[in-house]
Enzyme design. Structure first.
Site, PDB file in Angstrom:
ATOM      1  CB  SER A  44       8.928  34.508  73.261  1.00 41.15           C
ATOM      2  OG  SER A  44       8.001  33.459  73.176  1.00 41.15           O
ATOM      3  NE  ARG A 146       4.979  24.495  64.870  1.00 42.10           N
ATOM      4  CZ  ARG A 146       5.321  25.065  66.019  1.00 42.10           C
ATOM      5  NH1 ARG A 146       6.398  24.639  66.673  1.00 42.10           N
ATOM      6  NH2 ARG A 146       4.607  26.054  66.520  1.00 42.10           N
ATOM      7  CD  GLU A 337       2.881  31.830  74.868  1.00 46.62           C
ATOM      8  OE1 GLU A 337       3.642  32.125  75.798  1.00 46.62           O
ATOM      9  OE2 GLU A 337       3.154  32.034  73.662  1.00 46.62           O
ATOM     10  CE  LYS A 434       8.988  22.991  70.729  1.00 48.50           C
ATOM     11  NZ  LYS A 434       8.838  24.447  70.753  1.00 48.50           N
TER      12      LYS A 434
END
EC number: 2.5.1.19
Length: 459
Positions: A44, A146, A337, A434
């Site tokens: 992030s 998404r 998350e 990822k």
């Protein structure tokens, strides 16, 4: 020191976690853990700092950034838009630093493949209006679902010309004119806080800045928005908050700056949780004393679930509690998350666990609520979907296939459950690349520090 201009190759990102025919057999713990680990940089933070650096007034360097599929997608997107990004030698064990040199103007007439990275599709979409030409955004087929509609509407309201052929989602084309009018915009960001973050980061370069108003009932992952505001502030852009639902960004240019990237605290979650399942202790080094990452909430969350949490010498250590794992009721809207890891713990708790405030994770890499419930039931567990979350009723589990559903956090939860359940096979552990390409290497390293039940060092 001058580095190499960034061009993607197999050596840019660590090798994907190993995959064996038929899936990855999650190793079970044979003894209590005694591990001390470093975790790579925050995805992030890396992708936010890359985007802001690309819009800055001078070059800047990201120290100890994450190198993963998601961060590679951001680097490739910005490079396509004319940003120069160099790999610079670093003392980090996880790869080079990144030196970012912004162009005078972002260039257009390019296609950006966002892969599965929500940060890329939401952040680049907002900045693409500043380009001098058309920017086409697309994504991996598994990510085309998404949510993007609310962001597309907001961008149009700010004067950005977008052609989505009525899809209200990817792929679509941003017709960049080199500037964006800006002004006031109202958006329902209930589906993703990334809508807000993407707009805030591009806003300083809008002609009149931005007055952003959130109109939805709830806003998920508020720490991620705080992270965006703090990243802008570090570069001289001070965002006003008249109310909890409003942000005012003045026009200006972020300063070029060297920025250190914190370890990814959410990626640390399954390792810390492992101690509570296998017994013993796991420490993660470099834990910041203060952080806007949602993973910073792990200290309170794991403590509430029965773990013993301590900080010493810059490391966070979690030790299994004597009373085991407790069933709890949690609102995880601020740290959704972390839901998969908490569900992994809840499967072994002493009472049911209810998680709410996470309805929006149905639209992440997969429908995480349905996937978690389905996987637990496939292993003999008992879980149910709720309108805004899920409930786990602990019961004995057996081995079987744990489906990753193209989702890195689903895959790591399968590994976590496999510590206590022999025969768990994660069908696609490679999806952890990822955000954490080193996952299986670090998992093995953690397990190599096991001690026997009697407490003697394992031979």
């Amino acid at each position: 020191m001058t580095g190499d201009t960034y061009s993607h190759s197999a050596s840019d990102t660590p090798a994907s976690p190993r995959q064996t025919p038929g899936g990855w057999h999650a190793p079970s713990a044979f003894g209590a853990l005694d591990a001390r680990l470093a975790i790579p940089g925050s995805k992030s933070l890396t992708n936010r700092e890359l985007l802001i650096a690309a819009l800055a007034d001078a070059p800047g360097t990201l120290h100890a950034p994450l190198h993963s599929e998601d961060s590679d997608r951001m680097v490739e997107a910005l490079t396509a838009l004319g940003v120069q990004i160099e790999r610079v030698p670093s003392e980090s064990p996880f790869g080079p630093d990144l030196r970012v040199t912004p162009p005078a103007r972002l260039r257009g007439d390019v296609t950006v493949d966002c892969g599965q990275a929500g940060t890329v599709m939401r952040f680049v979409a907002a900045a693409a209006g500043l380009a001098t030409g058309d920017v086409t955004l697309t994504a991996h087929p598994s990510a085309l679902h998404r949510p993007m509609g609310a962001l597309i509407t907001a961008l149009r309201d700010l004067g950005i010309d977008i052609d989505d052929e009525g899809r209200w989602g990817l792929p679509f084309q941003v017709r960049g004119h080199g500037h964006v009018r800006g002004g006031e915009v109202v958006i329902d960001a209930s589906a993703s806080s990334q809508f807000v973050s993407g707009l805030l980061m591009a806003a300083p370069r809008f002609d009149t800045g931005l007055h952003l108003i959130h109109s939805g009932e709830r806003l998920p992952s508020l720490p991620h928005i705080d992270m965006t505001v703090e990243s802008l502030s570090r570069r001289g852009i001070h965002v006003e908050r008249p109310t909890s639902r409003e942000w005012i960004v003045p026009p200006g240019t972020p300063r070029g700056k060297d920025v250190p990237i914190e370890p990814d605290l959410s990626n640390a979650a399954p390792f810390l949780a492992a101690a509570m399942i296998a017994g013993g202790s796991v420490a993660v080094t470099g834990w910041p004393s203060r952080s806007t990452q949602p993973g910073a909430l792990l200290t309170d969350l794991l403590s509430g679930l029965g773990g013993r949490v301590s900080r010493r010498g810059g490391a966070l250590t979690v030790t299994a509690g004597r009373a085991g794992i407790h069933g709890v009721s949690l609102d995880l809207s601020a740290a959704s998350e972390l839901t998969p890891t908490i569900v992994g713990l809840a499967a072994f708790a002493d009472a049911p666990t209810t998680i709410t405030g996470v309805g929006h994770i149905r639209a992440h890499e997969t429908d995480r609520i349905a996937a978690l419930v389905g996987n637990l039931r496939d292993l003999g567990g008992d879980a149910e979907e709720l309108p805004d979350g899920l409930r786990v009723h602990p019961r004995p589990l057996h081995g079987g296939v744990w489906r990753a559903h193209h989702d890195h956090r689903m895959a790591t939860t399968g590994a976590l459950i496999g510590l206590a359940v022999p025969g768990v096979v994660v069908d696609d552990i490679g999806t952890t690349a990822k955000t954490l390409p080193q996952f299986t290497e670090l998992w093995d390293r953690m397990l190599s520090g096991q001690i026997t039940r009697s407490g003697d060092a394992d031979a």
